[in-house]
Each structure stands twice: as C-alpha cells, then as structure tokens.
Design an enzyme around this catalytic site. Structure first.
Site, short mmCIF file in Angstrom:
data_model
loop_
_atom_site.label_atom_id
_atom_site.label_comp_id
_atom_site.label_asym_id
_atom_site.label_seq_id
_atom_site.Cartn_x
_atom_site.Cartn_y
_atom_site.Cartn_z
N GLN A 166 8.44 -13.67 21.43
CA GLN A 166 8.10 -15.07 21.70
C GLN A 166 8.71 -16.01 20.64
OE1 GLN A 166 3.89 -15.61 23.27
NE2 GLN A 166 3.69 -13.61 22.28
N LYS B 199 -6.60 -4.92 -3.21
CA LYS B 199 -7.19 -5.62 -2.06
C LYS B 199 -8.23 -4.72 -1.39
CE LYS B 199 -3.42 -4.42 1.16
NZ LYS B 199 -4.13 -3.67 2.17
N ASP C 59 0.79 -1.24 0.00
CA ASP C 59 0.00 0.00 0.00
C ASP C 59 0.82 1.30 0.00
OD1 ASP C 59 -1.91 -1.94 0.24
OD2 ASP C 59 -2.71 -1.27 2.16
N VAL D 150 3.24 0.20 4.23
CA VAL D 150 2.53 0.95 5.27
C VAL D 150 1.09 0.44 5.41
CG1 VAL D 150 3.93 3.00 4.86
CG2 VAL D 150 1.79 2.76 3.61
N THR D 151 0.54 0.62 6.59
CA THR D 151 1.18 1.04 7.82
C THR D 151 1.57 -0.19 8.63
OG1 THR D 151 -0.90 1.25 9.04
CG2 THR D 151 -0.09 3.21 7.92
N CYS E 199 -1.98 -2.63 7.83
CA CYS E 199 -1.94 -3.54 6.68
C CYS E 199 -0.71 -4.44 6.66
CB CYS E 199 -2.09 -2.76 5.39
SG CYS E 199 -3.76 -2.05 5.23
N LYS F 172 -7.54 -4.96 4.83
CA LYS F 172 -6.22 -4.60 5.34
C LYS F 172 -5.19 -5.68 4.98
CE LYS F 172 -8.14 -1.02 7.20
NZ LYS F 172 -8.17 0.19 6.35
N GLU G 162 -4.60 -0.84 -1.38
CA GLU G 162 -5.89 -0.93 -0.71
C GLU G 162 -6.87 -0.02 -1.44
OE1 GLU G 162 -5.96 -0.03 3.51
OE2 GLU G 162 -8.15 -0.12 3.57
C1 C5J Z 1 -3.02 0.56 5.56
C2 C5J Z 1 -4.79 1.75 6.67
N1 C5J Z 1 -2.51 0.36 4.37
N2 C5J Z 1 -4.03 2.13 7.69
N3 C5J Z 1 -4.27 1.10 5.60
O1 C5J Z 1 -2.38 0.33 6.56
O2 C5J Z 1 -5.97 2.01 6.67
#
Ligand code: C5J
Length: 230
Positions: free
Chosen positions: A202, A129, A24, A157-158, A162, A132, A72
C-alpha cells in the site's frame, strides 16, 4: 543524502540523521539452549541473519551512524513483566524459568545478552525493553529526538513480532523506517516473507524494505582503487 533501491520505492536518508536499530539479537532467541529453542523453534533460521547484519553494523559504524541495540527482558523480580505475558503459552518453561543460559529473558543472565558476533561497542545505545516494541516503556524516542534522528534502519528478530511492532511504533511517531530483509529473521519463514510484504504494501504503509546488498552498495561502496601502473 543517500538513496537505496527499496520496496515500494527508493529510501532516501542522511546517515547523520539515521539510526541503525538492531532488535533483540540475544542468545535467548538465537542460540541452542535459549528460550526460542526451549519453545520448540529451529534457531538456525535466526542464526543466518548474523553474517549480513555484521556487514551492515560495520558499515553503519564506519558511516558514524547512531547504533541502537535492543534486548527484550525483565528485572530479576519480574516486576516489569505483565502477568499476562508471564502466563502466555501455558508452558512449563516461561520468562524467569531457569535454563541452560540462566533465567529466561532476565536481565543480567547469559541468555539475555546479545550474541558475541554483534556485541555493542562503546558509545552505542543498549536499550532494555519489557515489551515487543522498542518504544514501549523505554526512553528510545527521547534518545532519538535528542540526536535529531528522523530515519531508522531496522534489523533483528523476529520479523513479525519485535521488528514489526517497533516499525509500527516508529512509523506512528513519524520516523521513516527501512527494514533490511536479510538482516531480519523468523522461526516461521512464511511469517518473515509476509511480514516484509505487509510493511511495504500500500505504498509503504509502515515503511520500506530492501536487502542488505542494496543498502551496503550505497552505505559502504567499494573503495575506488587507482591503477597507477608500473
Ligand atoms: C522478539 C519474541 N524479539 N518473538 N520476541 O521477537 O518474543
């Protein structure tokens, strides 16, 4: 087989069975006037991801790795956007609203596309897509299995939204996932830091984390130059 020093321990991978996944890196999240800024975020926090990611992208291409870029977004009629997602935030500005970069997170609009610095090239996968995670309601798993991909190097990102969702989805499907710490970003630096810790905690509960410097040192080592003298 290459081996990257990483958290919680080294990440071993073969470029032939590894895909670079770029999540994204769209104008709507990174540039002034996009969705991220219209929501009140400081987009400069994401822009700093671009230079190291350009180097990793170039190295992956040079190594002949499969590259997958995700975006996205939704169909123009928003038929694939769940009403709950559309309503979330109760804001005046939401998915499909007009903005300086066209309709927000709508396919075909300027803001929906990938920033020019990281533009896909011929032969790379561009995966649209609606959610997320990159595996949800897409053919990503089929594309990866058809190429016998077993390992993912995940960027974009972020970090906590996502990237995290995609790594969790990939991990549950049996993919070994390395997240490149400085090639991911968040509007919330504390979420970025904790999000990375959560992945490697972990014993690597979802995957591995390493900085681009470590990855590039094994993927694109400096060429050996011979001093032939006078
Ligand atoms: C992504 C969002 N790409 N934060 N989208 O992380 O809505």
């Amino acid at each position: 087989m290459l081996s990257v020093p990483a958290q919680p321990y080294e990440f071993d991978f073969d470029p032939a069975t590894t895909a670079l996944v770029v999540i994204d890196m769209q104008r709507d999240f990174l540039q002034p006037g996009g969705f991220g800024e219209l929501l009140g975020n400081d987009v400069s926090l994401l822009a700093r991801v671009v230079p190291p990611l350009q180097l990793v992208l170039a190295a992956a291409r040079a190594a002949g790795m499969l590259v997958v870029h995700t975006r996205e977004g939704h169909r123009p009629d928003l038929a694939d956007c769940p009403p709950a997602k559309l309503a979330r935030g109760r804001g005046a500005v939401t998915i499909g609203s007009p903005g300086p970069k066209g309709r927000i997170l709508v396919r075909g609009e300027e803001g929906h596309d990938i920033v020019p610095e990281l533009a896909p090239i011929a032969g790379e996968v561009v995966l649209d897509k609606p959610g997320k995670g990159a595996f949800y309601a897409t053919d990503l798993e089929l594309l990866l299995r058809n190429r016998a991909i077993t390992h993912l190097i995940v960027t974009g990102v972020t970090t906590e939204v996502c990237v995290h969702t995609t790594v969790r989805e990939g991990n549950d499907r049996g993919f070994e996932c390395l997240v490149v710490s400085d090639c991911c970003g968040s509007y919330f630096p504390e979420f970025h830091a904790v999000g990375l810790q959560m992945i490697a905690a972990q014993g690597g509960i979802f995957g591995w984390v390493a900085p681009s410097e470590e990855l590039l040192a094994v993927l694109a080592p400096a060429p050996v130059t011979a001093d032939l003298g006078a």
